[in-house]
Design an enzyme around this catalytic site. Structure first.
Site, PDB file in Angstrom:
ATOM      1  CG  ASN A 100      -7.989  29.553  -6.445  1.00 59.93           C
ATOM      2  OD1 ASN A 100      -8.797  28.665  -6.715  1.00 59.93           O
ATOM      3  ND2 ASN A 100      -8.215  30.462  -5.520  1.00 59.93           N
ATOM      4  NE  ARG A 101     -10.733  24.015  -7.054  1.00 59.42           N
ATOM      5  CZ  ARG A 101     -10.646  24.353  -5.760  1.00 59.42           C
ATOM      6  NH1 ARG A 101     -10.577  25.629  -5.414  1.00 59.42           N
ATOM      7  NH2 ARG A 101     -10.635  23.419  -4.831  1.00 59.42           N
ATOM      8  CG  HIS A 126      -3.051  25.303  -4.987  1.00 59.16           C
ATOM      9  ND1 HIS A 126      -3.473  26.611  -5.103  1.00 59.16           N
ATOM     10  CD2 HIS A 126      -3.747  24.761  -3.948  1.00 59.16           C
ATOM     11  CE1 HIS A 126      -4.385  26.859  -4.169  1.00 59.16           C
ATOM     12  NE2 HIS A 126      -4.578  25.759  -3.466  1.00 59.16           N
ATOM     13  CG  HIS A 200      -2.761  26.852   0.686  1.00 54.55           C
ATOM     14  ND1 HIS A 200      -3.368  26.178   1.713  1.00 54.55           N
ATOM     15  CD2 HIS A 200      -3.655  26.872  -0.328  1.00 54.55           C
ATOM     16  CE1 HIS A 200      -4.568  25.770   1.328  1.00 54.55           C
ATOM     17  NE2 HIS A 200      -4.774  26.193   0.087  1.00 54.55           N
ATOM     18  CG  ASP A 274     -12.358  26.733  -1.542  1.00 52.58           C
ATOM     19  OD1 ASP A 274     -11.467  27.588  -1.646  1.00 52.58           O
ATOM     20  OD2 ASP A 274     -12.206  25.549  -1.903  1.00 52.58           O
ATOM     21  CD  GLU A 340      -5.275  29.944  -0.410  1.00 51.44           C
ATOM     22  OE1 GLU A 340      -4.669  29.549  -1.431  1.00 51.44           O
ATOM     23  OE2 GLU A 340      -6.355  29.460  -0.012  1.00 51.44           O
TER      24      GLU A 340
END
Length: 376
Positions: A100-101, A126, A200, A274, A340
């Site tokens: 993720n971010r 990621h 993922h 998302d 995820e």
């Protein structure tokens, strides 16, 4: 009489073979630098099969029967190693060091600030420009038995993508006769660092490339709250209640009901779902249910279990049909969804989120399960 009965039971037991899962290792093409990619198939006697390639420690396929016994691959992906390298879309890959971010690709540990590579506009996503998904992992072992098993390993040097500490990483895939595909992530570091690893895979339980996509799938997520995001998909730090809105999956719900509901600003910002859901159970020592996905038409059911506190629900919003996947299928938004399990996005910068810190001598471990079954 007792002796005859005992002999009969022994003969009956011998006539019925014990259930066992098989593992098979084969070549799967080469990368641009000439290095070989391998594929390992884990199969059980119930018709469930997982195929894992060494590039990206990637779940290349997950195959299972529908209620009529017809088998189909339920994960999006590619047919060749070359496509995984040339057209990366995170299909089924292992993401890390940090899934993720991370906002601005920056975080601090013990008063020192670190800058990661940026690959998502102004953020790191990621693991950065060359995360774990873009490495060719080495096979440690492959084994058949009551549970089929594959162990993959990778060494990430100190400073890799900006992360501190040399990291020795393993991913272990196992498949049992209850159709549990268990994935265990282990990471040991030489310096304080952060870690957050997951798979993922993008799923379509009707079969990858199915014309109807996934909008008629039914989803359940045991989470009373999610973490809303800003325009760059970074959580603000808030836990917002899902009750009564398009993010309420506490009871089984059609994905299509909220997928295009632009009245909710969060759907507009994500161009669909998302978002990270804060699981009611939080961090747990053993895997607990994070999500249940069902395709009513085929009867296939996917349960996702995890030891982590969150699950990212993503509806394939960036798929635009421009790249051909398996069997020449064009993948578009909604043709596959990801669930995820992970730490929360940007947790290194959010003290109220569960910490992703990993220290020498205290390794990171995440255990997740994909359980693929059918409902009659």
């Amino acid at each position: 009489m007792m002796i005859r009965l005992g002999v009969a039971l022994l003969l009956t037991a011998a006539a019925v073979p014990a259930l066992a899962a098989d593992a098979e290792r084969k070549p799967f093409g080469k990368l641009a630098d000439g290095s070989a990619v391998e594929i390992v198939s884990l199969k059980n006697k119930r018709g469930v099969e997982a195929r894992i390639i060494t590039y990206g420690a990637t779940l290349q396929a997950l195959i299972g029967p529908d209620r009529a016994g017809k088998r189909a691959d339920v994960t999006l992906g590619y047919d060749t190693a070359e496509m995984y390298e040339q057209k990366p879309n995170y299909f089924g890959v292992t993401v890390g060091r940090y899934a993720n971010r991370i906002k601005g690709g920056q975080f601090a540990l013990d008063g020192k600030r670190y800058q990661l590579t940026l690959n998502d506009k102004t953020n790191s996503l990621h693991g950065g420009t060359k995360g774990f998904d873009k490495r060719n992992w080495r096979i440690v072992s492959v084994a058949s038995g009551p549970t089929a098993k594959l162990v993959l390993a990778l060494t990430s040097p100190d400073g890799d993508q900006g992360y501190p500490g040399k990291a020795d990483v393993t991913v272990t895939y196992t498949l049992d006769e209850a159709s549990n595909l268990t994935i265990a992530y282990d990471l040991a570091t030489t310096k304080p660092t952060i870690a957050n690893m997951t798979n993922h895979a993008l799923f379509n339980l009707a079969g990858e490339g199915a014309a109807q996509g996934t909008s008629d799938h039914v989803l359940t997520i045991p989470a009373k709250a999610y973490t809303p995001v800003d325009a760059t998909l970074i959580p603000a730090g808030e836990r917002r209640a899902v009750a009564g809105g398009v993010f309420d999956f506490t009871r089984p719900r059609l994905i299509a009901e909220g997928l295009r509901d632009m009245r909710d600003e969060q759907i507009r910002l994500g161009t669909g779902y998302d978002h990270n859901f804060a699981l009611d159970a939080g961090l747990t020592p053993t895997p607990k249910l994070a999500a249940r996905l069902e395709d009513p038409k085929s009867g296939r059911v996917l349960e996702v279990l995890t030891t982590e506190p969150g699950v990212q629900f993503y509806t394939g919003n960036f798929l635009d049909g421009s790249v051909a996947g398996k069997n020449g299928h064009a993948y578009r938004q909604g043709d596959g969804i990801a669930l995820e399990p992970q730490k929360f996005p940007d947790a290194p910068n959010k003290p109220d989120f569960a910490s992703p810190r990993v220290d020498p001598g205290k390794p990171y471990r995440h255990v997740m399960i994909y359980r693929l079954t059918t409902r009659k």
